[in-house]
Design an enzyme around this catalytic site. Structure first.
Site, PDB file in Angstrom:
ATOM      1  N   SER A  24      -1.639 -60.138  11.187  1.00 18.96           N
ATOM      2  CA  SER A  24      -0.762 -60.923  10.324  1.00 18.96           C
ATOM      3  C   SER A  24      -1.335 -61.074   8.919  1.00 18.96           C
ATOM      4  O   SER A  24      -2.553 -60.984   8.709  1.00 18.96           O
ATOM      5  CB  SER A  24      -0.566 -62.313  10.942  1.00 18.96           C
ATOM      6  N   TYR A  67      -5.350 -70.048  14.363  1.00 23.14           N
ATOM      7  CA  TYR A  67      -4.514 -68.881  14.661  1.00 23.14           C
ATOM      8  C   TYR A  67      -4.950 -67.681  13.824  1.00 23.14           C
ATOM      9  O   TYR A  67      -5.133 -66.574  14.353  1.00 23.14           O
ATOM     10  CB  TYR A  67      -3.050 -69.203  14.383  1.00 23.14           C
ATOM     11  N   LYS A 102      -6.668 -63.804  14.810  1.00 19.06           N
ATOM     12  CA  LYS A 102      -6.199 -62.496  14.349  1.00 19.06           C
ATOM     13  C   LYS A 102      -7.335 -61.725  13.676  1.00 19.06           C
ATOM     14  O   LYS A 102      -7.498 -60.517  13.885  1.00 19.06           O
ATOM     15  CB  LYS A 102      -5.020 -62.658  13.388  1.00 19.06           C
TER      16      LYS A 102
END
Length: 336
Positions: free
Chosen positions: A125, A149, A153
């Site tokens: 992302s 989060y 990633k």
């Protein structure tokens, strides 16, 4: 004809990528626990592709299911989408995010080794860039993840890079910018069971309900004072993934921005919704978040130069797809 295994394949990105792969003539295996995905979305696709779409219910961490999948199918490549994905939720439950996202990735990479699966795709992302100094950010920019989060990633990318190098495998790390809109034929849009809503559906739903919208900050260093983000049509994203994976066969890992390279501001999105719905929209602003970047864009030059792919669907078409999807959801609820 290839056989593709998609973890998290019943979710927003998963259903759209599944459909794109099926349209290519490939077989698709989907694994999803349906905690945040509605089964009806993937079942609408299954109805038209009964022989080439196989659906398994469960988690990537369930090795019994993985044993069954890998031993029953000759898998050409894996697209790993299964992960918790909400920044705000990750801040409140960082350990849950770290455990789930990293464990599932390590397990699926191990199975790719065991069953000699040669190609792997990882869904990363734009959040890995954080508040990048270079805008648009290219793949060589220093990453600076700001949330748990985003950290999963970034760490996930490192795992995939090491895996590809150690095992002489092909791996693509897709850094997706902000997907929006819905596939119009099968009505494949973002409908979180957890109730999370992104900017576009928030504006559409608020406008239709005649409720006042509240946005953070109208004093950003941008032409209209509102934050600018790199939004991409989810159908363009799905097409890009299938095209890149079809062409990429080098025994190495590659990082690739999947982005438009230009952005839309909050007020531009709002105006596009207003033009579509022909409604007056009531909105106000609170103070901006001092940690929020005014402009966040990813450079698509590598995507352009290497694959000749451009994500340039007009904003009006993307908004229209989301409006129709919201109407579809509303009508479905009324008929239930």
């Amino acid at each position: 004809m290839r056989t593709i295994f998609i973890t998290g394949g019943a979710g927003y990105l998963g259903t759209n990528i599944t459909l794109a792969e099926l349209k290519k003539g490939n077989n698709v295996i989907v694994l999803d626990d349906f905690q945040n995905a509605h089964r009806c979305h993937i079942e609408r696709i299954k109805h038209d592709y009964p022989d080439r779409l196989t659906i398994y219910t469960g988690r990537v961490q369930d090795t019994q299911i993985l044993d069954n999948i890998f031993s029953s199918h000759s898998i050409d490549y894996v697209i790993h989408l299964a992960a918790y994905k909400y920044v705000g939720e990750s801040i409140h439950s960082p350990d849950m995010y770290m455990s789930n996202n990293m464990d599932s990735l390590r397990i699926i990479l191990d199975y790719c080794n065991r069953y000699n699966t040669e190609k792997f795709a990882f869904s990363s992302s734009a959040v890995v860039y954080g508040n990048a100094e270079l805008c648009p950010s290219d793949e060589d920019c220093q990453t600076s993840p700001l949330s748990p989060y985003a950290k999963t990633k970034s760490l996930g990318e490192e795992e995939v890079l090491k895996w590809a190098q150690l095992n002489q495998k092909s791996a693509i790390i897709f850094r997706f910018s902000n997907p929006i809109g819905a596939e119009p034929t099968y009505m494949l849009g973002d409908d979180s069971k957890k109730g999370f809503s992104n900017l576009l559906p928030y504006i559409i739903n608020s406008a239709k309900n005649h409720s006042q919208m509240v946005f953070k900050g109208n004093n950003h260093d941008t032409p209209d004072g509102t934050a600018i983000r790199d939004y991409i049509y989810v159908c363009d994203l799905a097409h890009t993934v299938t095209e890149v994976l079809e062409r990429f066969n080098e025994k190495k890992a590659e990082i690739l921005n999947v982005s438009r390279g230009e952005g839309f501001s909050v007020l531009q999105i709002l105006q596009a919704v207003k033009d579509n719905l022909k409604l007056d929209i009531d909105y106000t602003f609170t103070s901006k978040n001092p940690e929020e970047a005014s402009i966040s864009l990813l450079s698509p030059q590598k995507l352009h130069n290497t694959y000749s792919l451009h994500l340039d669907t007009p904003l009006s078409k993307i908004v229209d797809s989301e409006v129709k999807y919201r109407e579809f959801l509303s009508n479905t609820l009324k008929s239930d």
